[in-house]
Design an enzyme around this catalytic site. Structure first.
Site, PDB file in Angstrom:
ATOM      1  N   ASP A  49      -4.007 -20.651  39.169  1.00 52.00           N
ATOM      2  CA  ASP A  49      -3.721 -19.113  39.243  1.00 52.00           C
ATOM      3  C   ASP A  49      -4.000 -18.053  38.964  1.00 52.00           C
ATOM      4  OD1 ASP A  49      -6.029 -19.608  37.880  1.00 52.00           O
ATOM      5  OD2 ASP A  49      -5.673 -20.123  35.590  1.00 52.00           O
ATOM      6  N   SER A  50      -4.890 -17.863  39.823  1.00 50.50           N
ATOM      7  CA  SER A  50      -5.612 -16.554  40.270  1.00 50.50           C
ATOM      8  C   SER A  50      -4.703 -15.896  40.818  1.00 50.50           C
ATOM      9  CB  SER A  50      -7.180 -16.710  41.368  1.00 50.50           C
ATOM     10  OG  SER A  50      -6.554 -17.109  42.308  1.00 50.50           O
ATOM     11  N   LYS A 118      -4.835 -29.118  39.485  1.00 49.42           N
ATOM     12  CA  LYS A 118      -5.595 -28.635  39.068  1.00 49.42           C
ATOM     13  C   LYS A 118      -5.907 -28.342  37.658  1.00 49.42           C
ATOM     14  CE  LYS A 118      -8.426 -25.239  40.766  1.00 49.42           C
ATOM     15  NZ  LYS A 118      -8.806 -24.281  39.099  1.00 49.42           N
ATOM     16  N   GLU A 120      -8.852 -26.931  33.918  1.00 49.08           N
ATOM     17  CA  GLU A 120      -9.953 -26.281  33.897  1.00 49.08           C
ATOM     18  C   GLU A 120     -10.336 -27.369  32.277  1.00 49.08           C
ATOM     19  OE1 GLU A 120     -10.268 -22.664  33.702  1.00 49.08           O
ATOM     20  OE2 GLU A 120      -9.101 -22.277  35.074  1.00 49.08           O
ATOM     21  N   GLU A 187     -17.389 -23.259  39.734  1.00 49.89           N
ATOM     22  CA  GLU A 187     -17.255 -22.475  40.101  1.00 49.89           C
ATOM     23  C   GLU A 187     -18.488 -21.722  39.467  1.00 49.89           C
ATOM     24  OE1 GLU A 187     -13.587 -20.447  39.081  1.00 49.89           O
ATOM     25  OE2 GLU A 187     -14.229 -18.686  38.911  1.00 49.89           O
TER      26      GLU A 187
HETATM   27  O1  KIV Z   1      -6.838 -19.459  39.817  1.00 46.82           O
HETATM   28  C1  KIV Z   1      -7.966 -19.846  41.361  1.00 46.82           C
HETATM   29  O2  KIV Z   1      -7.617 -19.360  41.942  1.00 46.82           O
HETATM   30  C2  KIV Z   1      -8.707 -21.124  41.498  1.00 46.82           C
HETATM   31  C3  KIV Z   1     -10.539 -20.856  42.888  1.00 46.82           C
HETATM   32  C4  KIV Z   1     -10.563 -19.475  42.109  1.00 46.82           C
HETATM   33  C5  KIV Z   1     -10.631 -22.319  41.893  1.00 46.82           C
HETATM   34  O3  KIV Z   1      -9.008 -22.087  40.441  1.00 46.82           O
END
Ligand code: KIV
Length: 275
Positions: A49-50, A118, A120, A187
């Site tokens: 989500d980055s 994924k 969090e 992280e």
């Molecule tokens: O959103 C992302 O790119 C991430 C990575 C930094 C692990 O969660």
């Protein structure tokens, strides 16, 4: 059977089986073309989500939507054939209830065909992780500094740099492993803490600003390529593509202005008429 069909995509159980083995190579990608390149070298491609910050210039990942993740997840699946593709669940799409999480994850798996998701959170997400895994959703957990909690944390700074903080992170790691996650991202935590968690849990840890002792490493592609203007301390820049792109665009602009581009080799002539 064609050569294309013979390539078998890595699965979540394949990655789970790599605990303590050869380091797991992971990078983020949001597009088909970069996914095609990464696929030759990476075990896991994360559609993170980055993308909200990297592609859309947002300040945080909070505004990212499920539709944004699905669109880019489909592109990455089209560009890759071998790596396990993991799609991030965006803020607000899974925290409310186990049922909400399953409905969102089911959409992601059905609409992108990715191999895992994924999310969090540690102990607080353990029940949800167990619920998802029991229902066929492979989960990569994400603990330590969790960017979706930015409004509660107040900053993206590293965690666990005081030993008094360690118990909570140890507990998060054990909780997600016991709940059935096949791996976890750690992280931005103190190196000895990431090392200790890696030794303690039975599933692979994927470090980002964590420890070389982790079972794998991940970085945001644009950060390591030198395209992101500001990067955290834990990023090593393997290239400086920003200045290279600047130079290429400068040369293009000059040639357009001087009419040197397009040259004769870049334009179409008329078809020859033989008769
Ligand atoms: O959103 C992302 O790119 C991430 C990575 C930094 C692990 O969660």
């Amino acid at each position: 059977m064609s050569a294309q069909q013979e390539i078998k995509r890595l699965t979540a159980p394949d990655i789970r089986a790599r605990k303590g083995g050869a380091p797991i190579v992971c990078l983020t990608s949001y597009h088909a073309h970069t996914a095609r390149i990464l696929d030759q070298y990476c075990d896991v491609i994360l559609v993170g989500d980055s993308l909200g910050m990297v592609m859309h210039g947002l300040e945080t990942t909070i505004p990212v939507t499920l539709d944004m993740m699905i669109l880019q997840g489909r592109a990455v699946m089209r560009g890759s054939r071998r790596a396990l593709v993991v799609v991030d669940m965006p803020f607000g799409s899974y925290e409310q209830s186990k049922q909400q999480a399953f409905a969102s994850c089911a959409r992601v798996l059905k609409e992108t065909h990715c191999g895992a998701i994924k999310l969090e959170g540690g102990r607080r997400m353990a029940e949800t992780i167990a619920f998802l895994v029991e229902r066929g959703v492979p989960v990569m957990a994400h603990i330590g500094m969790t960017p979706q909690s930015i409004n509660v944390l107040g900053s993206f700074k590293a965690r666990g740099r005081e030993e008094a903080e360690w118990a909570a992170f140890d507990d998060d790691a054990r909780a997600v492993a016991e709940a059935g996650a096949f791996s976890m991202v750690i992280e931005a935590v103190a190196e000895p803490l990431a090392r200790r968690i890696t030794a303690d849990v039975p599933i692979p840890t994927i470090g980002i600003g964590a420890s070389p002792a982790c079972d794998g490493q991940i970085l945001v592609l644009e950060d390591m390529l030198g395209l992101s203007p500001r990067v955290p301390k834990f990023v090593k820049r393997y290239s400086e593509l920003g200045p290279s792109i600047g130079k290429a665009v400068e040369a293009y602009a000059a040639e357009v202005r001087s009419r040197a581009f397009p040259g004769p080799e870049h334009v179409y002539g008329m078809k020859h008429k033989d008769r």
